[in-house]
Design a protein around this motif. Sequence first.
Motif, short mmCIF file in Angstrom:
data_model
loop_
_atom_site.label_atom_id
_atom_site.label_comp_id
_atom_site.label_asym_id
_atom_site.label_seq_id
_atom_site.Cartn_x
_atom_site.Cartn_y
_atom_site.Cartn_z
N GLU A 96 0.87 -1.18 0.00
CA GLU A 96 0.00 0.00 0.00
C GLU A 96 0.91 1.23 0.00
OE1 GLU A 96 -3.39 0.53 0.00
OE2 GLU A 96 -3.78 -1.61 -0.26
N PRO A 97 1.47 1.60 -1.16
CA PRO A 97 2.48 2.67 -1.20
C PRO A 97 2.06 4.00 -0.56
CG PRO A 97 2.46 1.46 -3.26
CD PRO A 97 1.29 0.96 -2.47
N PRO A 98 0.85 4.52 -0.81
CA PRO A 98 0.51 5.79 -0.14
C PRO A 98 0.48 5.68 1.38
CG PRO A 98 -0.97 5.38 -1.99
CD PRO A 98 -0.20 4.12 -1.76
N LEU A 99 -0.06 4.57 1.89
CA LEU A 99 -0.12 4.37 3.33
C LEU A 99 1.29 4.16 3.89
CD1 LEU A 99 -1.90 4.11 5.83
CD2 LEU A 99 -2.23 1.68 5.25
N ALA A 100 2.12 3.42 3.17
CA ALA A 100 3.51 3.22 3.60
C ALA A 100 4.24 4.55 3.70
CB ALA A 100 4.23 2.28 2.64
N ALA A 101 4.04 5.42 2.71
CA ALA A 101 4.69 6.73 2.71
C ALA A 101 4.21 7.57 3.90
CB ALA A 101 4.43 7.46 1.40
N ALA A 102 2.91 7.52 4.18
CA ALA A 102 2.35 8.30 5.29
C ALA A 102 2.89 7.79 6.63
CB ALA A 102 0.83 8.23 5.27
N ILE A 103 3.04 6.50 6.80
CA ILE A 103 3.59 5.94 8.03
C ILE A 103 5.06 6.32 8.16
CG2 ILE A 103 4.26 3.77 9.17
CD1 ILE A 103 1.52 2.66 8.27
N HIS A 104 5.78 6.24 7.06
CA HIS A 104 7.21 6.60 7.07
C HIS A 104 7.41 8.07 7.44
CE1 HIS A 104 11.41 6.54 5.99
NE2 HIS A 104 11.21 7.59 5.22
N GLU A 105 6.52 8.93 6.97
CA GLU A 105 6.63 10.37 7.24
C GLU A 105 6.32 10.72 8.69
OE1 GLU A 105 3.93 12.16 4.47
OE2 GLU A 105 5.14 11.58 2.74
N THR A 106 5.54 9.88 9.37
CA THR A 106 5.10 10.23 10.72
C THR A 106 5.68 9.34 11.81
OG1 THR A 106 3.13 8.84 10.50
CG2 THR A 106 2.90 11.17 9.88
N SER A 107 6.62 8.44 11.46
CA SER A 107 7.16 7.55 12.49
C SER A 107 8.53 7.01 12.08
CB SER A 107 6.21 6.37 12.71
OG SER A 107 6.31 5.44 11.63
N GLU A 108 9.11 6.27 13.00
CA GLU A 108 10.38 5.58 12.76
C GLU A 108 10.15 4.12 12.39
OE1 GLU A 108 13.46 7.05 12.90
OE2 GLU A 108 12.38 8.94 13.16
N LEU A 109 8.91 3.74 12.18
CA LEU A 109 8.58 2.35 11.86
C LEU A 109 9.06 2.01 10.45
CD1 LEU A 109 4.95 2.28 13.25
CD2 LEU A 109 6.97 1.20 14.27
N GLU A 110 9.55 0.78 10.28
CA GLU A 110 9.97 0.30 8.96
C GLU A 110 8.82 -0.50 8.35
OE1 GLU A 110 13.18 -2.69 6.82
OE2 GLU A 110 13.39 -2.28 8.96
N VAL A 111 8.35 -0.03 7.20
CA VAL A 111 7.29 -0.74 6.48
C VAL A 111 7.93 -1.74 5.54
CG1 VAL A 111 5.31 -0.51 4.95
CG2 VAL A 111 5.78 1.29 6.63
N LEU A 112 7.57 -3.01 5.71
CA LEU A 112 8.13 -4.07 4.88
C LEU A 112 7.28 -4.27 3.63
CD1 LEU A 112 8.90 -6.60 7.76
CD2 LEU A 112 10.51 -5.07 6.59
N ALA A 113 7.94 -4.47 2.52
CA ALA A 113 7.27 -4.69 1.24
C ALA A 113 6.96 -6.18 1.08
CB ALA A 113 8.14 -4.21 0.10
N VAL A 114 6.02 -6.47 0.20
CA VAL A 114 5.61 -7.84 -0.06
C VAL A 114 6.80 -8.71 -0.45
CG1 VAL A 114 4.26 -9.31 -1.61
CG2 VAL A 114 3.21 -7.30 -0.58
N ASP A 115 7.70 -8.19 -1.28
CA ASP A 115 8.84 -9.02 -1.70
C ASP A 115 9.74 -9.38 -0.52
OD1 ASP A 115 9.79 -6.38 -1.57
OD2 ASP A 115 11.22 -6.68 -3.20
N GLN A 116 9.87 -8.51 0.47
CA GLN A 116 10.64 -8.83 1.67
C GLN A 116 9.91 -9.90 2.50
OE1 GLN A 116 10.69 -4.59 2.83
NE2 GLN A 116 12.83 -4.96 3.38
N LEU A 117 8.61 -9.76 2.63
CA LEU A 117 7.81 -10.68 3.44
C LEU A 117 7.71 -12.06 2.81
CD1 LEU A 117 5.15 -8.02 4.32
CD2 LEU A 117 6.67 -9.14 5.98
N HIS A 118 7.74 -12.12 1.49
CA HIS A 118 7.65 -13.40 0.78
C HIS A 118 9.00 -14.07 0.58
CE1 HIS A 118 3.43 -12.62 -1.13
NE2 HIS A 118 3.41 -12.75 0.18
#
Length: 150
Positions: free
Chosen positions: A92-114
Amino acid sequence: MKLPPAATGFGLQPLNAPTDLRDFLTVCHRAAQRTGGAMTSTHPAGVTPNFHTVAIDYPGHSVAVLRHATLPLVAFTRPQLTSDTALAFVDEPPLAAAIHETSELEVLAVDQLHLPLARADLTALTSAELSQIAYWKPETVGDLLFNFWD
């Protein structure tokens, strides 16, 4: 991908768990607002699962935001039934970008999770975690990081 200690959620207690959950809910609320969504439900981590879940509804679809209980890692899935333990990871690129902008959390992409677990570096995991992996036999990094083991 090198997995850090506590990746399985076993052997280490969540640090500052109530504060982390409260902060995560705030991050999700802000990210949902920035992307035109609304938080609709939350489910804190427990004995199982080893992650907090926030549901965000958008016009036409919903997303579950998962936050690992001991590590600052986030993943997205399609919402699931409460009894379903199979996670369908999504990007969910827009949501990932919004989380990245407002926190130090690392959003993992599907290719990393798979990524097959056989290709991940497990050398930093504790012996308790390696025992859990041998017992539960996760196939991917996502299966290991976001699990329902008890």
